[in-house]
Design an enzyme around this catalytic site. Structure first.
Site, PDB file in Angstrom:
ATOM      1  N   ASP A  10       0.779  -0.985  -0.005  1.00  0.00           N
ATOM      2  CA  ASP A  10      -0.111   0.130   0.127  1.00  0.00           C
ATOM      3  C   ASP A  10       0.974   1.239  -0.087  1.00  0.00           C
ATOM      4  O   ASP A  10       1.735   1.369   0.823  1.00  0.00           O
ATOM      5  CB  ASP A  10      -0.845   0.064   1.240  1.00  0.00           C
ATOM      6  CG  ASP A  10      -2.017   0.979   1.300  1.00  0.00           C
ATOM      7  OD1 ASP A  10      -1.836   2.188   0.809  1.00  0.00           O
ATOM      8  OD2 ASP A  10      -2.904   0.748   1.788  1.00  0.00           O
ATOM      9  N   VAL A  11       0.651   2.173  -1.053  1.00  0.00           N
ATOM     10  CA  VAL A  11       1.574   3.406  -0.935  1.00  0.00           C
ATOM     11  C   VAL A  11       1.519   4.239   0.029  1.00  0.00           C
ATOM     12  O   VAL A  11       2.370   4.945   0.582  1.00  0.00           O
ATOM     13  CB  VAL A  11       1.207   4.293  -2.315  1.00  0.00           C
ATOM     14  CG1 VAL A  11       1.718   3.505  -3.537  1.00  0.00           C
ATOM     15  CG2 VAL A  11      -0.193   4.710  -2.217  1.00  0.00           C
ATOM     16  N   ASN A  25       0.023   6.416 -10.475  1.00  0.00           N
ATOM     17  CA  ASN A  25      -1.494   6.332 -10.768  1.00  0.00           C
ATOM     18  C   ASN A  25      -2.229   5.960  -9.664  1.00  0.00           C
ATOM     19  O   ASN A  25      -3.597   6.116  -9.804  1.00  0.00           O
ATOM     20  CB  ASN A  25      -1.931   4.994 -11.903  1.00  0.00           C
ATOM     21  CG  ASN A  25      -3.018   4.672 -11.982  1.00  0.00           C
ATOM     22  OD1 ASN A  25      -3.873   5.429 -12.494  1.00  0.00           O
ATOM     23  ND2 ASN A  25      -3.488   3.642 -11.234  1.00  0.00           N
ATOM     24  N   TYR A  60     -11.120  15.442  -1.484  1.00  0.00           N
ATOM     25  CA  TYR A  60     -10.515  14.787  -2.429  1.00  0.00           C
ATOM     26  C   TYR A  60     -10.139  15.868  -3.507  1.00  0.00           C
ATOM     27  O   TYR A  60      -9.005  15.899  -3.914  1.00  0.00           O
ATOM     28  CB  TYR A  60     -11.718  14.197  -3.369  1.00  0.00           C
ATOM     29  CG  TYR A  60     -11.082  13.552  -4.498  1.00  0.00           C
ATOM     30  CD1 TYR A  60     -10.121  12.416  -4.746  1.00  0.00           C
ATOM     31  CD2 TYR A  60     -11.692  13.873  -6.029  1.00  0.00           C
ATOM     32  CE1 TYR A  60      -9.679  11.907  -6.017  1.00  0.00           C
ATOM     33  CE2 TYR A  60     -11.202  13.621  -7.255  1.00  0.00           C
ATOM     34  CZ  TYR A  60     -10.272  12.419  -7.131  1.00  0.00           C
ATOM     35  OH  TYR A  60      -9.877  11.859  -8.473  1.00  0.00           O
TER      36      TYR A  60
END
Length: 252
Positions: A60-61, A87, A153
């Site tokens: 998981d980044v 991405n 977001y």
């Protein structure tokens, strides 16, 4: 080895579409994602269909330690990355700011901003050492506009837009290209994730007009990274014909 592309969030949507188009064009691939079964299946399919080498890294980044551990333990020949496609990203929740969920906010900020930074920090240093490279950052129309209930977001994607511009400046002296790709509505798992797995609600997002597809964005990214050495496309906003802005759709 062939030229190498590293793609984060490669298990679905735009990441998977990018993996296919780069493999088709004889790139070796480093694919990262959180779903190991999907990574393995994609690796097997690409190696079989296109006869390229594929390295998969399941992490998981958001986890800085895992990002560094997985990337830095790659063999030296795999660190000669020509293209990085940042991405991995997501949206969770669609609430007014006063009703927002702290966990949703943390997930978006940690994935979309911090995760991108963790991966870029490692890979940009490889590119500096190799004296070449191209970083492609996936933004959004939400990096250019703010829409109702999209608050956090939109803020994260505005940050990606700013970081893309900053990378372009900082890496200029090293000859490394940097491009921001900002899609409008793309029919992927994006809305399913935003609505926490509610597929019925997600499907309504694309009702009445034809959105972009992941392949459309992958083809655009391929175009960007195959420009001549003296050409850098700094920033691209890509919309469906039926969508003029976040709030203006031509619905049938």
């Amino acid at each position: 080895m062939n030229s190498i592309v590293l793609i984060t969030g490669a298990t679905a949507g735009i990441g998977e579409a990018c993996a296919k188009i780069f493999a088709k064009n004889s790139y070796d691939l480093i694919l990262t994602g959180r779903r190991e079964e999907r990574l393995t299946a994609l690796k097997q399919r690409l190696e079989s269909d296109y006869k390229v080498n594929v390295k998969t890294l399941c992490f998981d980044v958001r986890d800085k330690g895992k990002v560094i551990e997985n990337l830095e333990t790659l063999p030296l020949n795999w660190k000669k990355v020509d293209v990085l496609i940042n991405n991995a990203g997501l949206s969770q929740g669609l609430d007014d700011i006063q009703d927002g969920d702290f966990d949703d906010w943390d997930t978006m900020i940690d994935t979309n901003i911090k995760g991108l930074l963790y991966v870029t920090k490692v890979v940009s240093n490889w590119m500096i050492e190799n004296k070449k490279g191209h970083i492609v950052n996936l933004g959004s129309i939400a990096a250019k506009e703010v829409y109702a209930k999209g608050n956090v977001y939109c803020a994260t994607k505005h940050a990606v837009d700013a970081l893309n511009k900053a990378m372009r400046i900082d890496l200029l002296k090293h000859g490394i290209k940097v491009t921001g790709i900002h899609p409008g509505a793309v029919e992927t798992e994006f809305s399913v994730v935003r609505f926490h797995g509610d597929e019925e609600k997600a499907a309504k997002v694309y009702e009445g007009f034809e959105p972009l597809m992941a392949q459309d964005i992958a083809e655009t990214i391929w175009f960007v990274v195959t420009r001549p050495a003296h050409v850098n496309i700094n920033d691209l906003l890509i919309m469906p014909t039926a969508q003029a802005s976040t709030s203006h759709h031509l619905k049938i």
